[in-house]
Structure formats: C-alpha cells, structure tokens
Design a protein around this motif. Sequence first.
Motif, PDB file in Angstrom:
ATOM      1  N   UNK A 128      30.818  22.981  40.550  1.00  0.00           N
ATOM      2  CA  UNK A 128      32.180  22.650  40.359  1.00  0.00           C
ATOM      3  C   UNK A 128      33.122  24.045  40.172  1.00  0.00           C
ATOM      4  N   UNK A 129      32.396  24.950  39.584  1.00  0.00           N
ATOM      5  CA  UNK A 129      33.195  26.291  39.625  1.00  0.00           C
ATOM      6  C   UNK A 129      33.666  27.047  40.965  1.00  0.00           C
ATOM      7  N   UNK A 130      32.773  26.775  41.778  1.00  0.00           N
ATOM      8  CA  UNK A 130      32.860  27.357  43.175  1.00  0.00           C
ATOM      9  C   UNK A 130      34.175  26.413  43.730  1.00  0.00           C
ATOM     10  N   UNK A 131      33.927  24.780  43.537  1.00  0.00           N
ATOM     11  CA  UNK A 131      35.108  24.068  44.019  1.00  0.00           C
ATOM     12  C   UNK A 131      36.299  24.508  43.351  1.00  0.00           C
ATOM     13  N   UNK A 132      36.366  24.568  42.174  1.00  0.00           N
ATOM     14  CA  UNK A 132      37.576  25.168  41.828  1.00  0.00           C
ATOM     15  C   UNK A 132      38.275  26.226  42.147  1.00  0.00           C
ATOM     16  N   UNK A 133      37.640  27.254  42.645  1.00  0.00           N
ATOM     17  CA  UNK A 133      38.092  28.461  43.269  1.00  0.00           C
ATOM     18  C   UNK A 133      38.762  28.175  44.534  1.00  0.00           C
ATOM     19  N   UNK A 134      38.077  27.048  45.354  1.00  0.00           N
ATOM     20  CA  UNK A 134      38.424  26.711  46.546  1.00  0.00           C
ATOM     21  C   UNK A 134      39.607  25.863  46.570  1.00  0.00           C
ATOM     22  N   UNK A 135      39.509  24.997  45.587  1.00  0.00           N
ATOM     23  CA  UNK A 135      40.941  24.207  45.376  1.00  0.00           C
ATOM     24  C   UNK A 135      42.326  25.340  44.892  1.00  0.00           C
ATOM     25  N   UNK A 136      41.915  25.967  44.133  1.00  0.00           N
ATOM     26  CA  UNK A 136      43.020  26.689  43.617  1.00  0.00           C
ATOM     27  C   UNK A 136      43.532  27.727  44.591  1.00  0.00           C
ATOM     28  N   UNK A 137      42.822  28.253  45.700  1.00  0.00           N
ATOM     29  CA  UNK A 137      43.005  28.935  46.966  1.00  0.00           C
ATOM     30  C   UNK A 137      44.143  27.863  47.821  1.00  0.00           C
ATOM     31  N   UNK A 138      43.757  26.751  47.983  1.00  0.00           N
ATOM     32  CA  UNK A 138      44.699  25.738  48.777  1.00  0.00           C
ATOM     33  C   UNK A 138      45.900  25.684  47.817  1.00  0.00           C
ATOM     34  N   UNK A 139      46.066  25.452  46.619  1.00  0.00           N
ATOM     35  CA  UNK A 139      47.019  25.078  45.821  1.00  0.00           C
ATOM     36  C   UNK A 139      48.056  26.401  45.895  1.00  0.00           C
ATOM     37  N   UNK A 140      47.512  27.485  45.760  1.00  0.00           N
ATOM     38  CA  UNK A 140      48.357  28.617  45.827  1.00  0.00           C
ATOM     39  C   UNK A 140      48.932  29.012  47.124  1.00  0.00           C
ATOM     40  N   UNK A 141      47.998  28.473  48.222  1.00  0.00           N
ATOM     41  CA  UNK A 141      48.551  28.848  49.581  1.00  0.00           C
ATOM     42  C   UNK A 141      49.791  27.848  49.828  1.00  0.00           C
ATOM     43  N   UNK A 142      49.844  26.713  49.076  1.00  0.00           N
ATOM     44  CA  UNK A 142      51.104  26.064  49.280  1.00  0.00           C
ATOM     45  C   UNK A 142      52.152  26.391  48.407  1.00  0.00           C
ATOM     46  N   UNK A 185      47.401  17.881  44.464  1.00  0.00           N
ATOM     47  CA  UNK A 185      47.951  16.582  45.118  1.00  0.00           C
ATOM     48  C   UNK A 185      49.530  16.793  44.520  1.00  0.00           C
ATOM     49  N   UNK A 186      49.705  17.146  43.350  1.00  0.00           N
ATOM     50  CA  UNK A 186      50.924  17.207  42.886  1.00  0.00           C
ATOM     51  C   UNK A 186      51.932  18.160  43.777  1.00  0.00           C
ATOM     52  N   UNK A 187      51.215  19.274  44.491  1.00  0.00           N
ATOM     53  CA  UNK A 187      52.133  20.027  45.277  1.00  0.00           C
ATOM     54  C   UNK A 187      52.434  19.147  46.485  1.00  0.00           C
ATOM     55  N   UNK A 188      51.639  18.447  46.970  1.00  0.00           N
ATOM     56  CA  UNK A 188      52.281  17.499  47.967  1.00  0.00           C
ATOM     57  C   UNK A 188      53.435  16.430  47.769  1.00  0.00           C
ATOM     58  N   UNK A 189      53.261  16.023  46.503  1.00  0.00           N
ATOM     59  CA  UNK A 189      54.506  15.334  45.966  1.00  0.00           C
ATOM     60  C   UNK A 189      55.786  16.307  45.989  1.00  0.00           C
ATOM     61  N   UNK A 190      55.537  17.451  45.648  1.00  0.00           N
ATOM     62  CA  UNK A 190      56.706  18.596  45.246  1.00  0.00           C
ATOM     63  C   UNK A 190      57.487  18.620  46.769  1.00  0.00           C
TER      64      UNK A 190
END
Length: 582
Positions: A128-142, A185-190
Amino acid sequence: MIEPPPGDFATAAAVPRWAWMRFDVAVAALAVLSTLAVRLIHLDAAPYGGDERYVVLHALKFGTGDLNPRHFDWPASPFYYLTFFIDGCYFVGGYLLGWFRTPTAFVLEYLTNPRAYYFIPRAISAAFGLGTAFLLMKATSRMVDRPTGRLAGLLLLLGPLHLQMSRTGIADVPMAFFTVAALCLALRIAISPEASLRDYLLAGVMVGLATAMKYHGVLSASFVISADLYRRFPKSKWRAVLDLPTQPRLIAAGAASLLAFVVTTPFAVLDHRTFLADLSFQIAHQRGIVEHIGIVSPSSPIRELATAILPAVVGWPILLLSVLGFVIVMVDHRRFGLAAVMLTPLLILNLSAFLMSRVKFPHYLIPATPCLSALAAIAVRSITDRLAESEVKKSLLAASLLAAILITTMPPQLSSVLALGLPHTGTATMAWVHSNCEPGMKLALDDEEDLNFLPTTASLDRSIADANAGDYSGRVDYYTNLKRLIERDEDHPHYDLYRLHASDAAGGYLEFLQAEGVRYFIRSEAVLSMFRRNRPSPNTEERLWFYRDLEARGKLVATIEGDGKKLRGRAFQIFELPSRGR
C-alpha cells in the motif's frame, strides 16, 4: 523529475543529453531502490507485539467463522479481512507442502514462531505504501505537471514516518492510500469538464474506505468538498459555499462513503453497541479523559509539533521545502491555485486535530504526509524555475536537490533496518527467563509488547478482567482468543504474568507485587524513559516512586542491553523482588 523537451538540448550544449539522463535516472533509481530496501529488508524481524498483535490474532480468529473483530478503537476491518484472506492462502499452501497438518497446528504455530504471521500484514502495508506514492505522483501531475508529480512520489517514499509505517502491519498506510485515491478522483471533479455523478460516487467510496481503515481517514472528504467548490466557484462565487449542504452530488458522495464504510466494516452496524462504546472511548482517549502514558508532552504543543514531531514525520529537508511550498501556493494562485485549494484544507484539518488532541502519536499525521510531499515538490519546481533557465539545467538542479535529501535521510534508515538482522533484546530477555525460571512462575512486566511470554490462563483471566474494567473491548477479545490458544498448547512454558495498573498503586506497587508472590520484575528502559518525559500526573509519580523503591530494595540480577553488534533494542533489567517484611 524535470523532463526536458528534445529541442532544448540545442541551446544546452554544455550539458550533453546522455549526462543529464544518467544523473537524473541514477538519482531516481537510487531513491526507489533504497526505499524498497528499507521497506522489505528483515520485514519479518522481531519485536512482535504492539497494535500489530490485534491484526494478527483477529485474522487467525476469523478462521473459526467469527468475523466480528469486536475492536473499533480504530476500525481497520478491511485490513483484518485482507490479512485473513492471505493467511488462508498461506495455510492452503503450507498444507499442500506438508508444513501444517491441521488448522490447529497452523494456529498454534503463532505462539512460538510468529514471523510469517507478522510478515503478512507488514507486506500488505509495504505494498500500500508503494501504491500511495504512485497515486500521489498521478495526483500532483494533475495539479501541477508530470515532473513535479514524479518528484512528489519520490519524496513521499523518502519520508521517515511513511517508511516506518510501511514496515508496520497496521492500517495507517492503507488509510493514506485511500486518502490519496480520494484526492485523485476529486481532482477529476475539479478540473474535468466531463466529471459526472460517477466520479462523485467513486470519490465518496474512497473516503469511506479511508475511514474504514482509520477514523481520521474521514479528513479525505475535504478533497471532494474542495473539488466541488473549485468547480463551481468561478461561476457562483461565494454562493457555492452557501450551497454546499444542498448539492445533490455531494450528498450522493457522502452516502457512497457511508455505504462503503458499512460494507467494509459491517459489524459497526451488526454489533453497534460495541462500536459506539469503542468510538466513545476513542474520543475520550483523544481528549485526555482516559490517561495514556508517554505521549503527552509538558511543552508547548505548537513548539513540539514544529520542532520534534513534524521533523520526525517527513524529515527536516522535506519539512522546510514543504513550508516553502505552502508559501508559494498561497502567493502564486495563478500557477498553483488548484494545489492550494486541494491540499490546504486537509493539511489544516489534520494539524488542527493533532494539536487539539491530548494524545500525540506521530502516525496521526499520516494523512498530511502526501500533502507535505506534494508541497515540497512544488517548492523544488519553483526553485529550479528561478535558478535555471534551460529545462536541462532545471532537471539537473532538481536531481541534485533530490540527491541531497536522499543522502541526508536514507543512511540512518538503512542502518537501522540492516541492524534488524541482529537478535532483539526482548528475545534475549525471554531466553534468560526460560533458562532461570520454572514454568508457572510469577513475573511482573513493564512492557508486554517486546516480551512475548506465553501467559498462563490465570494470567489471561486477570488481563481480561482489567480490560473489561477499562472498557477496552478490543483487548478483551484479544486476550479471550489468546486464552483459547493457550488452553490448547501443552508443549511450551507458560508464566503467570502481572502488569502494573494505576489501581494497583493504592498500597504501593512493590507491596502489591510482594503480596501476590511475584518473584521477578522485568523493567523496560523504553517504558522508564516514557514515564520520565511524561507530563506530571499521579500515575507518573507513583510509577517513578516504584522504580526508585525497586532499585533500593530489589536485587538487580541481569541487565540485557543492545550494543549494535550482538544485540539490538532497548535495555531490559531483571530485578528479584524482596520477600515480604524486608
């Protein structure tokens, strides 16, 4: 990292493309590999105990068909069930290979060789820790751009608390994973013109899953609310704030989060009395009504947060960069307005809740760590934009800053993880007891987390009574299930264990232990230091007085301490108690 466009190399002949690529890729690869090493090396090492024991024993208990955790101080039911599923796969594999002949043999293995049982939830946390870093990468990219997103993911992987909790088999890192999933997912809404009700529902589900892991995962709801405001504010201005309670999509997201929580934590409804009692206890615990040792500092909460806790959470380099990043996103609304809107509310809510709580464990700030990492990445991007002109040089500067953070944060982490290959002082203390004490002997413990003695049923009956008196339903269930295992075990030594409670201090702790016929008291340096730094209270003073009395009247028969070469861990001292009348 910053990725230069191909055409930019024409104006940057001084920095060849191959040189940039090697340095940039090398730093990123070194960061990933070192953080993987810290997360995985000796993942099954002792000590075994703490909050992990609830996860491990609940997963084993579920094999009896009783799926009610009866422990809602922190819910974590999805984490329990996932651990149970993998435990089941481990049993099936072990059965086919001849390791376990019966389910009883599989469960009893936990009593004397718990390595695999603790490895499973720890490995889940690491994933889950590695997955969190991957998702944060995607979120910050957006929110900003891809290079900043990659850097944010790497900085999260380097954070001390995230590294530590990724090695711990409890639900904090999974909660962070679903928190960042809610952000994505919230960033997609925004920002997406195609955002629909489905996006609100999915974001709500992530909020519900984060809350099902740990209660403060509910703070991730701020992402959905902020995204909705960001989407509607340019048109309706401040009316968007006033209309929040009446927005159908937000209401649907709230319903989805509640449904996700109930589906993954069904016994919050089916056993609602225990759930509400534990929730009330947790609230009282955070308010300081229920005293907890060693975690309440007498210093200023804000000073403690700024100078001790936050540096322990993300490290000084990332903390200073995140403060700079916060200032930048507050000032440069045109460029970083979306990041300011999305990250600031959760950061403020998490820090405020932490300051208001009387109980201040650093891992309570896990929801804020992705936000701090993203802000630090934004600061690095802004620094490189100001100090370098070409994209190539910006990339080299960003890689240099990451390398500096890597050099300052990773060596201590790697050193401590490699030391886990040494025997633990708790294991050596247990070996001393097994060599010098007959089964059934009465022993008193300062620390039950690092000393995994097998208790007698009489000892467990006392523990169950103490847990019932304190309304610790999770501990009642834990000790009850442990008692069922102990009753089946006839092959290993059990000891009559005593633990000190404030109620035992009426006539003096030492007198209480003497009256019970306790032979040895095992003092933990970790517990001693907690009481010494704890805020003044009657319980603290009584315990410290007992320690002084013990040193004056008891006989120190053994000291077992780590030297970093043959043993690791905090010291234990074994005192022989004086007989009554002395």
